[in-house]
Design an enzyme around this catalytic site. Structure first.
Site, PDB file in Angstrom:
ATOM      1  N   LYS A  22     -13.581  27.034 -11.017  1.00 22.38           N
ATOM      2  CA  LYS A  22     -13.799  26.893  -9.565  1.00 22.38           C
ATOM      3  C   LYS A  22     -12.493  27.052  -8.796  1.00 22.38           C
ATOM      4  O   LYS A  22     -12.438  27.747  -7.780  1.00 22.38           O
ATOM      5  CB  LYS A  22     -14.383  25.502  -9.281  1.00 22.38           C
ATOM      6  N   ASN A  23     -11.425  26.433  -9.291  1.00 21.85           N
ATOM      7  CA  ASN A  23     -10.181  26.428  -8.522  1.00 21.85           C
ATOM      8  C   ASN A  23      -9.424  27.748  -8.601  1.00 21.85           C
ATOM      9  O   ASN A  23      -8.409  27.935  -7.949  1.00 21.85           O
ATOM     10  CB  ASN A  23      -9.293  25.252  -8.938  1.00 21.85           C
ATOM     11  N   ARG A  92     -12.374  21.974   1.140  1.00 22.79           N
ATOM     12  CA  ARG A  92     -10.933  22.114   1.376  1.00 22.79           C
ATOM     13  C   ARG A  92     -10.516  23.593   1.355  1.00 22.79           C
ATOM     14  O   ARG A  92      -9.587  24.013   2.027  1.00 22.79           O
ATOM     15  CB  ARG A  92     -10.231  21.327   0.257  1.00 22.79           C
ATOM     16  N   CYS A 116     -13.203  16.709  -0.952  1.00 21.90           N
ATOM     17  CA  CYS A 116     -13.368  15.348  -1.477  1.00 21.90           C
ATOM     18  C   CYS A 116     -12.469  14.392  -0.717  1.00 21.90           C
ATOM     19  O   CYS A 116     -11.338  14.738  -0.380  1.00 21.90           O
ATOM     20  CB  CYS A 116     -12.994  15.312  -2.960  1.00 21.90           C
ATOM     21  N   ARG A 121      -5.241  14.692   3.064  1.00 27.51           N
ATOM     22  CA  ARG A 121      -4.969  15.971   2.380  1.00 27.51           C
ATOM     23  C   ARG A 121      -4.405  16.919   3.429  1.00 27.51           C
ATOM     24  O   ARG A 121      -5.128  17.653   4.080  1.00 27.51           O
ATOM     25  CB  ARG A 121      -6.241  16.505   1.717  1.00 27.51           C
ATOM     26  N   ASP A 305      -7.101  15.915 -11.574  1.00 27.86           N
ATOM     27  CA  ASP A 305      -8.565  16.044 -11.676  1.00 27.86           C
ATOM     28  C   ASP A 305      -9.104  15.464 -12.979  1.00 27.86           C
ATOM     29  O   ASP A 305     -10.283  15.119 -13.082  1.00 27.86           O
ATOM     30  CB  ASP A 305      -8.975  17.521 -11.588  1.00 27.86           C
ATOM     31  N   ARG A 397     -20.457  20.541  -6.492  1.00 27.56           N
ATOM     32  CA  ARG A 397     -19.376  21.330  -5.884  1.00 27.56           C
ATOM     33  C   ARG A 397     -18.510  21.996  -6.951  1.00 27.56           C
ATOM     34  O   ARG A 397     -17.913  23.041  -6.700  1.00 27.56           O
ATOM     35  CB  ARG A 397     -18.509  20.433  -4.995  1.00 27.56           C
TER      36      ARG A 397
HETATM   37  N1  EPU Z   1      -0.198  18.445   0.387  1.00 28.89           N
HETATM   38  C1  EPU Z   1       0.571  18.285   1.523  1.00 28.89           C
HETATM   39  N2  EPU Z   1       0.703  19.366   2.375  1.00 28.89           N
HETATM   40  C2  EPU Z   1       0.097  20.569   2.136  1.00 28.89           C
HETATM   41  C3  EPU Z   1      -0.677  20.706   0.962  1.00 28.89           C
HETATM   42  C4  EPU Z   1      -0.798  19.628   0.110  1.00 28.89           C
HETATM   43  O1  EPU Z   1       1.109  17.217   1.767  1.00 28.89           O
HETATM   44  O2  EPU Z   1       0.254  21.488   2.956  1.00 28.89           O
HETATM   45  C5  EPU Z   1      -0.385  17.299  -0.514  1.00 28.89           C
HETATM   46  C6  EPU Z   1      -1.835  16.850  -0.500  1.00 28.89           C
HETATM   47  O3  EPU Z   1      -2.077  15.962   0.572  1.00 28.89           O
HETATM   48  C7  EPU Z   1      -1.998  16.213  -1.856  1.00 28.89           C
HETATM   49  C8  EPU Z   1      -1.035  16.987  -2.733  1.00 28.89           C
HETATM   50  O4  EPU Z   1      -0.181  17.703  -1.841  1.00 28.89           O
HETATM   51  O5  EPU Z   1      -1.597  14.882  -1.833  1.00 28.89           O
HETATM   52  C9  EPU Z   1      -1.688  17.947  -3.692  1.00 28.89           C
HETATM   53  O6  EPU Z   1      -2.317  18.945  -2.960  1.00 28.89           O
HETATM   54  P1  EPU Z   1      -2.436  20.455  -3.451  1.00 28.89           P
HETATM   55  O7  EPU Z   1      -2.213  21.307  -2.250  1.00 28.89           O
HETATM   56  O8  EPU Z   1      -1.599  20.678  -4.668  1.00 28.89           O
HETATM   57  O9  EPU Z   1      -3.916  20.508  -3.880  1.00 28.89           O
HETATM   58  P2  EPU Z   1      -5.039  21.427  -3.316  1.00 28.89           P
HETATM   59  O10 EPU Z   1      -4.599  22.832  -3.301  1.00 28.89           O
HETATM   60  O11 EPU Z   1      -5.603  20.842  -2.079  1.00 28.89           O
HETATM   61  C10 EPU Z   1      -5.989  21.894  -5.695  1.00 28.89           C
HETATM   62  C11 EPU Z   1      -7.331  21.774  -6.331  1.00 28.89           C
HETATM   63  C12 EPU Z   1      -7.684  20.312  -6.478  1.00 28.89           C
HETATM   64  C13 EPU Z   1      -6.623  19.654  -7.346  1.00 28.89           C
HETATM   65  C14 EPU Z   1      -5.227  19.865  -6.723  1.00 28.89           C
HETATM   66  C15 EPU Z   1      -4.104  19.340  -7.556  1.00 28.89           C
HETATM   67  C16 EPU Z   1      -8.389  23.774  -5.484  1.00 28.89           C
HETATM   68  C17 EPU Z   1      -9.467  24.394  -4.677  1.00 28.89           C
HETATM   69  N3  EPU Z   1      -8.322  22.447  -5.483  1.00 28.89           N
HETATM   70  O12 EPU Z   1      -6.122  21.247  -4.431  1.00 28.89           O
HETATM   71  O13 EPU Z   1      -8.928  20.262  -7.139  1.00 28.89           O
HETATM   72  O14 EPU Z   1      -6.871  18.277  -7.443  1.00 28.89           O
HETATM   73  O15 EPU Z   1      -5.017  21.271  -6.511  1.00 28.89           O
HETATM   74  O16 EPU Z   1      -4.088  19.962  -8.806  1.00 28.89           O
HETATM   75  O17 EPU Z   1      -7.663  24.474  -6.154  1.00 28.89           O
HETATM   76  C18 EPU Z   1     -11.033  19.392  -7.714  1.00 28.89           C
HETATM   77  O18 EPU Z   1     -11.244  20.455  -8.298  1.00 28.89           O
HETATM   78  O19 EPU Z   1     -11.767  18.381  -7.833  1.00 28.89           O
HETATM   79  C19 EPU Z   1      -9.858  19.290  -6.852  1.00 28.89           C
HETATM   80  C20 EPU Z   1      -9.704  18.335  -5.927  1.00 28.89           C
END
Ligand code: EPU
Length: 423
Positions: A22-23, A92, A116, A121, A305, A397
């Site tokens: 998915k990611n 997201r 989520c 975030r 995750d 999801r």
């Molecule tokens: N963050 C910031 N500023 C930003 C972006 C992120 O402060 O501009 C912070 C977030 O608030 C969070 C941390 O950085 O505390 C991690 O966020 P990240 O951007 O790395 O995660 P993401 O891209 O929003 C992806 C996965 C998540 C997974 C995280 C960490 C996707 C679609 N989602 O999220 O997956 O937990 O990386 O590995 O790729 C899931 O699949 O259940 C899921 C939540």
């Protein structure tokens, strides 16, 4: 409202082919808008977030359809550049549409993305990076607009933290930017390297994805491609943690040790047997050992995750374990459900402490989020009696049909609408 009914106490056995991640799929679907030719993403499973993405692509004016081969996307000649509230707030990953729409239309308007509820975030790094590349940001309450009347420009940019999503956004922006870009301090997760491989297959010039520094030479245009995204390591971790929670042996036919080393190392430490050949097999026989103190972290650390999934297996281990989540504030909202099943758990800030109990019993619980919901199902597999997991829509999801896969492995799991399933 979706509801899972699990009858616990049956060891698992069998073999599974993991679907594309998915990611990886979600950023790839958005990135397809950058492509001048048709894109085929093979074997994409029908998760709710993938369905939301296809709906979003169509609203924006692209062709997007499921076929027996996977998903076809054909970016339109003329695209809309406003993301509707209901689709943007459903996930997201709507943030991945910023860079492609800026390139294609010079402007994008989007309400804040959903996803989520794991705590705040932020998307400041996405926005800061795109601004450095020449986009102008403005806000109207909780809706943002980015405008780039001229083509985005390459930059030398250091991320303030290795955000997976921001790395992916900025890589998409850099692929078609004027000049070269260096992105430093980026996320190194396998899904980042998968997006780079996809963009390169379309004609981009990206090097270093999977390391902390990515170098991109902007190109004039991208074509289409036929691409198979990498196997879903989080579904893989879910199924091997299911074997650890319920007992038994599960084989991931296309599981990749390199992508899952974090959780497999911990499962080994807990006493599971882990075998690697052209796939991965995990077997649990007997009582698990606790893990002491572990923390999640950016790649190659223990994936956030997977934290609730591993926790589900530790609920009946012979001693105390503590898992600290360094990325999200509310990662362990599933603890209330664990406690309802008789687990001895305590959440303090970002930390979950588990004192293993001899057995869990079925209960009526609520899925708080995607991975927390899956973790409650894993705990239920190892519990005595029947567990009902309510609000289970979150689970779809990220898992196309978790109940079917678990049944194929010998579990007694059903998914119903709440009215039919309630007891
Ligand atoms: N963050 C910031 N500023 C930003 C972006 C992120 O402060 O501009 C912070 C977030 O608030 C969070 C941390 O950085 O505390 C991690 O966020 P990240 O951007 O790395 O995660 P993401 O891209 O929003 C992806 C996965 C998540 C997974 C995280 C960490 C996707 C679609 N989602 O999220 O997956 O937990 O990386 O590995 O790729 C899931 O699949 O259940 C899921 C939540």
């Amino acid at each position: 409202m979706e509801l899972y009914r699990i009858e616990g106490g049956r060891p698992l056995g069998g073999s599974v082919v993991l679907p594309p991640a998915k990611n990886s799929v979600l950023p790839l679907l958005a990135a397809s808008l950058l492509c001048g030719g048709p894109v085929l993403l093979r074997n994409v499973p029908r998760t709710a977030d993938a369905e939301t993405s296809l709906a979003l692509l169509r609203v924006l004016g692209a062709g997007a359809e499921w076929t027996t081969e996977g998903v076809w996307v054909k970016s339109g000649e003329k695209l809309e550049n406003q993301l509707p509230q209901e689709l943007a707030s459903a996930m997201r990953s709507s943030v991945f549409y910023l860079a492609p729409l800026l390139h294609r239309t010079g402007r994008v308007t989007m309400p804040l993305p959903g996803g989520c509820r794991l705590g705040p975030r932020l998307i400041d790094i996405h926005l800061d990076g795109l601004s450095r590349m020449g986009a102008r940001l403005s806000w109207q309450q909780r809706t943002l607009t980015l405008a780039a009347p001229r083509r985005l420009c390459g930059v030398d940019y250091t991320l303030r933290m290795p955000s997976v999503g921001a790395t992916e956004s900025l890589m998409m922006a850099a692929a078609l930017a004027r000049g070269g870009t260096i992105l430093r301090g980026v996320a190194c997760e396998p899904e980042v390297a998968d997006l780079a491989a996809f963009l390169n297959a379309c004609g981009a010039d990206i090097h270093g994805a999977g390391t902390p520094t990515i170098r991109v030479r902007g190109v004039e245009e991208l074509g289409g491609t036929d691409f198979t995204p990498l196997p879903d390591r989080i579904i893989g971790a879910t199924l091997v943690c299911a074997a650890a929670a319920a007992g038994g042996r599960v084989r991931l036919e296309n599981g990749r040790m390199g992508d899952m080393r974090d959780s497999l190392t911990l499962l080994r430490r807990m006493g599971c047997a882990v075998f690697e050949d052209d796939g991965i097999t995990v077997e649990r026989d007997g009582i698990l050992r606790p893990v002491g103190m572990v923390s999640t972290g950016a790649w190659p650390g223990f994936a956030t995750d997977c934290a609730p999934l591993l926790a589900a297996a530790l609920l009946t281990a012979g001693g105390e374990s503590t898992i600290r989540d360094t990325l999200f504030e509310k990662r362990f909202a599933c603890a209330a459900g664990f406690a309802a099943m008789g687990a001895n758990v305590a959440v303090e800030g970002r930390q979950l402490t588990i004192r293993g109990v001899e057995k869990l019993r079925g209960a009526r619980v609520k899925a708080p989020d995607l991975r927390g919901g899956a973790a409650l199902i894993l705990a239920a597999l190892g519990a005595e009696g029947v567990t009902l997991v309510e609000d289970a829509g979150h689970i779809r999801r990220g898992y196309p049909s978790l109940e079917k896969v678990l049944c194929e492995l010998g579990a007694a799991a059903k998914k119903n609408e709440a009215a039919e399933g309630a007891e």
